[in-house]
Write an enzyme that holds these catalytic residues in place. Structure first.
Site, PDB file in Angstrom:
ATOM      1  N   ASP A   1     -66.684  34.610  -3.817  1.00 46.17           N
ATOM      2  CA  ASP A   1     -67.537  35.793  -3.734  1.00 46.17           C
ATOM      3  C   ASP A   1     -67.873  36.149  -2.293  1.00 46.17           C
ATOM      4  O   ASP A   1     -68.671  35.458  -1.648  1.00 46.17           O
ATOM      5  CB  ASP A   1     -68.823  35.543  -4.525  1.00 46.17           C
ATOM      6  CG  ASP A   1     -69.699  36.783  -4.624  1.00 46.17           C
ATOM      7  OD1 ASP A   1     -69.181  37.893  -4.401  1.00 46.17           O
ATOM      8  OD2 ASP A   1     -70.891  36.644  -4.926  1.00 46.17           O
TER       9      ASP A   1
ATOM     10  N   ASP B   1     -66.000  43.823  -1.674  1.00 47.94           N
ATOM     11  CA  ASP B   1     -66.507  42.664  -2.413  1.00 47.94           C
ATOM     12  C   ASP B   1     -65.423  42.091  -3.318  1.00 47.94           C
ATOM     13  O   ASP B   1     -64.932  42.765  -4.225  1.00 47.94           O
ATOM     14  CB  ASP B   1     -67.723  43.082  -3.245  1.00 47.94           C
ATOM     15  CG  ASP B   1     -68.411  41.911  -3.930  1.00 47.94           C
ATOM     16  OD1 ASP B   1     -68.017  40.759  -3.685  1.00 47.94           O
ATOM     17  OD2 ASP B   1     -69.335  42.143  -4.723  1.00 47.94           O
TER      18      ASP B   1
END
Length: 434
Positions: A116, A314
């Protein structure tokens, strides 16, 4: 009946594969009282998982920043430097998210965790777990590791100024406690420690990496995941803690779900090759977790849709979220270029077409060019549409909150982050052969 069955199946699959993806970057990271220079160059295989913690439901479309005071980057990377090159370990994927394998402790115990770039904390579930999520492997037992180093409550790193904690707290054993919450409802609480993190093939270890040993978890990260590895810009992230040991650089190459091949995560390498373009990023929030790119416009054929806004890149969010007016312009330009009648999906959410009509027996979607500041990134159909059953749907949605360049848009690009030059580079790449 066949139509009804098809739409019913689509509702189930679409919610799992598309609308069920949320940001899982932290709403907050906080401690609370609980009871209980030679640089390394190595790569990790990326594994595309079949379930995800990154779901975007309803109104939770914005990414909440960490609510804390500013950090002072006092978490120093290990002072030891390494000569080893070409270190590899696996990286995996699930329901739109990607994960990586790494080991914790001495002797090393292997875990799989969500990759992440939109969060910082590294954590796995630990034993004895008081309230934990189902996982396929045993929890990490810190009492069996000779390198487990609990962070005491009076340690300088256990304060809100340094770690961005909303509050500090102690366990009954005077160990620094943490709590991290994510927008999709997942949360973890436990103890902060410094441990040895190991990547395999050949084994390369980094001592004194701060991570969270989670004893209380809620939410959903999928049965194949044991935690989350944050690669954001804050000092708690793996990238920040490795720091000079990896020349402040990392990159990844995400494979298409249909390839059946794992991608790669690299540390310490530049992105090179034909077609590479670079754009500066800015950091926002406290700590500065998120990587924001300036998106000037989006081009589809002869149509240019102005944007002039920042968008967060992201790896942990599946879809791309655009300002509503920009999305409407993209939607209209795509429909005009494709020239087919869209299919109204039962959720009334996505721009969808019959799969056989779009890219099958009919026209393929046009290229969509994201014109970042100094870098025009050309998205192919695999970056803009997802096929689910009999329908092919746009992997973008409107948002009135934060705007995100999701991981579908990043497939088959070698994407590199230089955290000293503050830039992101893109190079077209067949990631299945990377």
């Amino acid at each position: 009946m066949q139509v009804l069955v098809k739409y019913f199946v689509f509702i189930i699959i679409a919610f799992v594969v598309l609308s069920n993806f949320q940001f899982h970057s932290p709403i907050f990271v906080g401690a609370r009282k609980i009871t209980f220079n030679n640089n390394v160059v190595f790569s990790v295989e990326l594994i595309r998982r079949n379930s995800s913690v990154t779901a975007l439901r309803g109104g939770n479309r914005g990414r909440a920043s960490l609510r804390s005071v500013s950090l002072h980057h006092n978490i120093a990377p290990s002072s030891e430097l390494y000569d080893t090159s070409n270190v590899q370990t696996e990286i995996i994927s699930d329901r739109g998210a990607y994960a990586m394998k790494f080991s914790v402790g001495t002797p090393p115990v292997e875990f799989t965790a969500i990759l992440d770039t939109g969060s910082d904390l590294i954590w796995v579930q630990c034993s004895p777990c008081q309230r934990c999520l189902a996982q396929n492997t045993p929890f990490f037992d810190p009492t069996k590791s000779s390198t487990d180093n609990k962070i005491a409550c009076n340690d300088q790193v256990c304060n809100s100024d340094q770690l961005g904690l909303s509050e500090t707290g102690c366990t009954d054993n005077n160990v620094c406690a943490y709590s991290a919450g994510y927008v999709d409802g997942t949360n973890t609480s436990g103890e902060l420690s410094k441990e040895t993190i190991t990547f395999t093939s050949p084994a390369t270890s980094f001592p004194n990496i701060m991570f969270g040993c989670g004893y209380y978890q809620e939410g959903d990260i999928g049965p194949d995941a044991d935690g989350i590895v944050g690669l954001g810009g804050g000092p708690l992230s793996l990238v920040s803690q490795l720091g000079p040991n990896i020349n402040y650089k990392f990159s990844y190459c995400l494979t298409s779900p249909s390839s059946g091949v794992n991608g790669k995560l690299n540390f310490g390498l530049d992105v090179t090759g034909p077609g590479v373009v670079s754009t500066p990023y800015s950091k926002q929030g406290s700590p500065p977790t998120f990587y924001y790119l300036t998106l000037d416009s989006i081009s589809i054929g002869d149509t240019s849709i102005p944007v002039a806004q920042n968008i967060c890149i992201d790896s942990g969010t599946t879809l791309t979220y655009l300002p509503s007016d920009v999305y409407n312009g993209v939607n209209s330009a795509l429909q005009a270029s494709i020239g087919l009648n869209p299919v109204a999906d039962p959720t009334q959410t996505y721009l969808c077409y019959e799969a056989q009509s779009l890219g099958g027996n009919g026209p393929s979607p046009p290229d969509v060019v994201f014109n970042f500041n100094g870098a025009n990134v050309v998205l192919k159909s695999e970056n803009t549409f997802i096929t689910t059953g009999d329908l092919t749907c746009l992997a973008m949605l409107p948002s009135d909150d934060n705007f995100v360049f999701g991981n579908v848009a990043q497939v088959n690009f070698h994407i590199g982050y230089d955290t000293q030059a503050n830039q992101v580079s893109f190079a077209p790449q067949d990631c299945s052969t990377f």
